[in-house]
Design a protein around this motif. Structure first.
Motif, PDB file in Angstrom:
ATOM      1  N   LEU A  67       0.579  -1.711  -0.238  1.00 41.84           N
ATOM      2  CA  LEU A  67       0.036  -0.043  -0.049  1.00 41.84           C
ATOM      3  C   LEU A  67       0.507   1.707   0.119  1.00 41.84           C
ATOM      4  CD1 LEU A  67      -2.774  -1.422   3.390  1.00 41.84           C
ATOM      5  CD2 LEU A  67      -3.085  -1.578   0.262  1.00 41.84           C
ATOM      6  N   ALA A  68       0.362   2.234  -0.662  1.00 40.94           N
ATOM      7  CA  ALA A  68       1.348   3.740  -0.487  1.00 40.94           C
ATOM      8  C   ALA A  68       0.994   4.212   0.948  1.00 40.94           C
ATOM      9  CB  ALA A  68       0.255   4.918  -1.405  1.00 40.94           C
ATOM     10  N   GLY A  69       0.022   3.989   1.934  1.00 44.53           N
ATOM     11  CA  GLY A  69      -0.030   4.333   3.250  1.00 44.53           C
ATOM     12  C   GLY A  69      -1.166   3.897   3.596  1.00 44.53           C
ATOM     13  N   GLN A 125      12.052   4.618  -1.277  1.00 40.62           N
ATOM     14  CA  GLN A 125      11.301   6.089  -2.271  1.00 40.62           C
ATOM     15  C   GLN A 125      11.292   5.521  -3.485  1.00 40.62           C
ATOM     16  OE1 GLN A 125      10.845   8.888  -0.597  1.00 40.62           O
ATOM     17  NE2 GLN A 125      11.623   7.558   1.087  1.00 40.62           N
ATOM     18  N   VAL A 126      11.802   4.904  -4.150  1.00 38.06           N
ATOM     19  CA  VAL A 126      10.973   4.571  -5.722  1.00 38.06           C
ATOM     20  C   VAL A 126       9.506   3.682  -5.658  1.00 38.06           C
ATOM     21  CG1 VAL A 126      11.830   3.007  -7.871  1.00 38.06           C
ATOM     22  CG2 VAL A 126      13.483   3.865  -6.654  1.00 38.06           C
ATOM     23  N   ALA A 127       9.412   1.681  -4.339  1.00 36.03           N
ATOM     24  CA  ALA A 127       8.553   1.672  -4.656  1.00 36.03           C
ATOM     25  C   ALA A 127       7.470   2.737  -3.761  1.00 36.03           C
ATOM     26  CB  ALA A 127       8.547   0.829  -3.186  1.00 36.03           C
ATOM     27  N   ARG A 128       7.243   3.730  -3.308  1.00 34.57           N
ATOM     28  CA  ARG A 128       6.466   4.588  -2.531  1.00 34.57           C
ATOM     29  C   ARG A 128       6.265   5.461  -3.553  1.00 34.57           C
ATOM     30  NH1 ARG A 128       5.813   5.618   2.349  1.00 34.57           N
ATOM     31  NH2 ARG A 128       5.148   7.107   2.526  1.00 34.57           N
ATOM     32  N   ALA A 129       6.613   5.518  -4.759  1.00 30.95           N
ATOM     33  CA  ALA A 129       6.490   6.515  -5.591  1.00 30.95           C
ATOM     34  C   ALA A 129       5.613   6.020  -6.230  1.00 30.95           C
ATOM     35  CB  ALA A 129       7.685   7.240  -6.506  1.00 30.95           C
ATOM     36  N   LEU A 130       5.887   4.493  -6.780  1.00 29.38           N
ATOM     37  CA  LEU A 130       5.070   3.779  -7.628  1.00 29.38           C
ATOM     38  C   LEU A 130       3.747   3.347  -7.707  1.00 29.38           C
ATOM     39  CD1 LEU A 130       4.918   1.744 -10.085  1.00 29.38           C
ATOM     40  CD2 LEU A 130       5.526   0.129  -8.443  1.00 29.38           C
ATOM     41  N   LEU A 131       3.688   3.561  -5.899  1.00 26.91           N
ATOM     42  CA  LEU A 131       2.531   2.694  -5.250  1.00 26.91           C
ATOM     43  C   LEU A 131       1.940   4.116  -5.459  1.00 26.91           C
ATOM     44  CD1 LEU A 131       3.567   0.597  -2.805  1.00 26.91           C
ATOM     45  CD2 LEU A 131       2.402   0.216  -4.403  1.00 26.91           C
ATOM     46  N   HIS A 133       1.969   7.013  -7.806  1.00 24.63           N
ATOM     47  CA  HIS A 133       0.947   6.896  -8.684  1.00 24.63           C
ATOM     48  C   HIS A 133      -0.366   5.710  -9.432  1.00 24.63           C
ATOM     49  CE1 HIS A 133       4.696   9.074 -10.184  1.00 24.63           C
ATOM     50  NE2 HIS A 133       3.789   9.335 -10.862  1.00 24.63           N
ATOM     51  N   CYS A 134      -0.508   4.769  -7.746  1.00 27.10           N
ATOM     52  CA  CYS A 134      -1.250   3.302  -7.927  1.00 27.10           C
ATOM     53  C   CYS A 134      -2.413   3.826  -7.603  1.00 27.10           C
ATOM     54  CB  CYS A 134      -0.961   2.383  -7.211  1.00 27.10           C
ATOM     55  SG  CYS A 134       0.999   1.620  -8.644  1.00 27.10           S
ATOM     56  N   GLU A 135      -4.053   3.805  -7.894  1.00 26.17           N
ATOM     57  CA  GLU A 135      -4.957   4.235  -6.720  1.00 26.17           C
ATOM     58  C   GLU A 135      -5.309   2.402  -6.035  1.00 26.17           C
ATOM     59  OE1 GLU A 135      -6.577   4.184 -11.248  1.00 26.17           O
ATOM     60  OE2 GLU A 135      -4.488   4.693  -9.799  1.00 26.17           O
ATOM     61  N   PHE A 136      -4.844   1.486  -6.532  1.00 22.12           N
ATOM     62  CA  PHE A 136      -4.707  -0.196  -6.329  1.00 22.12           C
ATOM     63  C   PHE A 136      -3.705  -0.222  -5.157  1.00 22.12           C
ATOM     64  CE2 PHE A 136      -2.905   0.827 -10.648  1.00 22.12           C
ATOM     65  CZ  PHE A 136      -2.039  -0.067 -10.386  1.00 22.12           C
ATOM     66  N   PRO A 137      -4.255  -1.479  -4.212  1.00 23.79           N
ATOM     67  CA  PRO A 137      -3.100  -2.218  -4.196  1.00 23.79           C
ATOM     68  C   PRO A 137      -2.436  -2.918  -5.161  1.00 23.79           C
ATOM     69  CG  PRO A 137      -4.341  -2.719  -2.838  1.00 23.79           C
ATOM     70  CD  PRO A 137      -5.768  -2.133  -4.316  1.00 23.79           C
ATOM     71  N   VAL A 138      -0.872  -3.106  -4.539  1.00 28.82           N
ATOM     72  CA  VAL A 138      -0.220  -3.870  -5.514  1.00 28.82           C
ATOM     73  C   VAL A 138       0.440  -4.462  -4.746  1.00 28.82           C
ATOM     74  CG1 VAL A 138       1.990  -4.339  -6.173  1.00 28.82           C
ATOM     75  CG2 VAL A 138       0.490  -1.601  -6.698  1.00 28.82           C
ATOM     76  N   ALA A 139       0.376  -6.624  -5.211  1.00 29.07           N
ATOM     77  CA  ALA A 139      -0.187  -7.559  -4.759  1.00 29.07           C
ATOM     78  C   ALA A 139       2.134  -7.783  -5.119  1.00 29.07           C
ATOM     79  CB  ALA A 139      -0.755  -8.435  -5.297  1.00 29.07           C
ATOM     80  N   ALA A 140       3.175  -7.976  -4.094  1.00 28.75           N
ATOM     81  CA  ALA A 140       4.503  -8.486  -4.791  1.00 28.75           C
ATOM     82  C   ALA A 140       4.495  -9.421  -4.009  1.00 28.75           C
ATOM     83  CB  ALA A 140       4.350  -6.767  -4.643  1.00 28.75           C
ATOM     84  N   PRO A 141       4.965 -10.788  -4.524  1.00 29.04           N
ATOM     85  CA  PRO A 141       5.939 -11.224  -3.508  1.00 29.04           C
ATOM     86  C   PRO A 141       7.473 -10.911  -4.565  1.00 29.04           C
ATOM     87  CG  PRO A 141       5.263 -12.245  -5.461  1.00 29.04           C
ATOM     88  CD  PRO A 141       4.638 -11.257  -5.960  1.00 29.04           C
ATOM     89  N   SER A 142       9.006 -10.961  -3.411  1.00 31.61           N
ATOM     90  CA  SER A 142       9.525 -11.602  -4.055  1.00 31.61           C
ATOM     91  C   SER A 142       9.887 -11.530  -5.390  1.00 31.61           C
ATOM     92  CB  SER A 142      11.198 -11.843  -3.182  1.00 31.61           C
ATOM     93  OG  SER A 142      10.068 -13.796  -3.338  1.00 31.61           O
TER      94      SER A 142
END
Ligand code: AMP
Ligand code: MG
Length: 335
Positions: A67-69, A125-131, A133-142
């Motif tokens: 999530l972004a926050g 910071q890069v992950a935060r900036a990407l999230l 930009h997304c108005e949806f949550p991002v599922a992300a395993p390794s």
């Protein structure tokens, strides 16, 4: 989005484009402070199925949703009890994942059918900036093939995922290098499902007696016919091609004497020439601190495989602080 086999490499300034690819159902690899993640729109079951295919991940191993926050919590969780809020307040954003009752918007494939969804707000910071930009949550395993060490730099992420995803965001090396701490709340208990850089000591301090911290299943092998303590823990994890021997510091000198050949690598938690042994044929990786060891571990395992090492002797750090997480990964890498 159809996968043409072509993977675009994006710079951190192009996260808007990465978010657009995710929005259209694509797969994007991106850096976080723990390890590189392989992301898809968590509301899009078809896109999430692509994660399992790209990683060759078993379908009963659930995904962590990013999530972004905390403002996005209502999108993904039915409720966040006060204890969850205390922990999020203290450890988010950061290498901390909490399991909460999932909202209806989270498809079954994300949680492998479980009622709880694993949630994390990364601090990179890069992950935060990407999230953002997304108005949806991002599922992300390794972003590794299932069972292998997680990628902690762009080169490793590229080696695992080039041709399998739509884009890779080329970011900095991961600052922590081990996967997030995962906790699950159970009444007045906090269960640590996976150790990470948010240590037991930090959790205890944050809880201030409000709840009891339960033991993690550190490095335990789970019999295939028994239910695993946390989904995914029965699978092989973090394993290099070389055979890894995880040894206590006191046993390291003996182990080294038994395996002194060109195919051996030695991972050791101290400076200088260790143990006064002639190590000319042995690849030696030394670490100044447990945090340094954690940050470099997966990169070292990859380097050992690239050199064609057959045996890796890895010194186990003391069993406290981040040392617990590092021991867990080393013991699992040893199989
Ligand atoms: P990875 O994303 O590859 O670091 O792995 C995520 C791990 O988080 C899984 O292997 C599970 O052990 C744990 N996990 C994810 N979602 C859940 C969930 N809903 N309930 C319990 N554990 C989970
Ligand atoms: Mg993983």
């Amino acid at each position: 989005m159809t996968r043409s086999g072509t993977t675009v490499i994006l710079s951190p300034s192009e996260v808007g484009r990465a978010a657009e690819i995710l929005r259209c159902g694509g797969l994007v690899v991106f850096p976080t402070e723990t390890v590189y993640g392989l992301g898809a729109n968590a509301f899009d079951a078809t896109a999430c199925a692509g994660i399992f295919a790209a990683k060759q991940r078993p379908a009963d191993n659930p995904l962590i949703v990013h999530l972004a926050g905390v403002s996005q919590l209502p999108l993904v969780a039915r409720q966040a009890v006060p204890l969850a809020r205390v922990l999020l307040q203290r450890f988010a954003p950061g290498p901390f994942t909490i399991i909460l009752p999932r909202s209806q918007a989270i498809p079954d494939i994300v949680t492998a059918g479980l009622d709880g969804v694993a949630l994390r707000i990364p601090s990179n910071q890069v992950a935060r900036a990407l999230l953002a930009h997304c108005e949806f949550p991002v599922a992300a395993p390794s972003a590794n093939r299932s069972g292998r060490p997680s990628p902690t730099d762009f080169e490793a992420a590229f080696a695992h995922m080039n041709g399998r995803v739509d884009a890779i965001v080329r970011g900095p090396d991961c600052e922590i290098g081990l996967e997030s701490t995962i906790v699950r709340l159970n009444g007045s208990y906090v269960e640590v499902l996976r150790e990470g850089a948010v240590t037991r000591e930090m959790l205890s301090e944050a809880l201030q007696g409000r709840a009891t911290l339960l033991e993690a299943h550190q490095g335990t092998a789970v019999a295939p016919d028994q239910p695993p303590p946390a989904p995914g823990t029965r699978y092989r994890h973090y394993q290099p091609h070389a055979r890894l021997l995880a040894v206590e510091a006191a046993e390291a000198a003996t182990a080294l004497q038994q395996h002194r050949d060109a195919g051996t690598a030695f991972l050791v938690l101290r400076r200088g020439e260790p143990y006064g042994l002639p190590l000319t044929d042995t690849a030696v990786f030394t670490f100044d601190s447990v945090e340094h060891y954690a940050r470099e571990l997966y990169r070292c395992l990859r380097a050992c495989d690239q050199r064609g090492c057959t045996t890796i002797i890895a010194e186990l750090p003391p069993n406290d602080g981040v040392g617990r997480a590092l021991r867990d990964r080393l013991l699992r890498a040893a199989g």
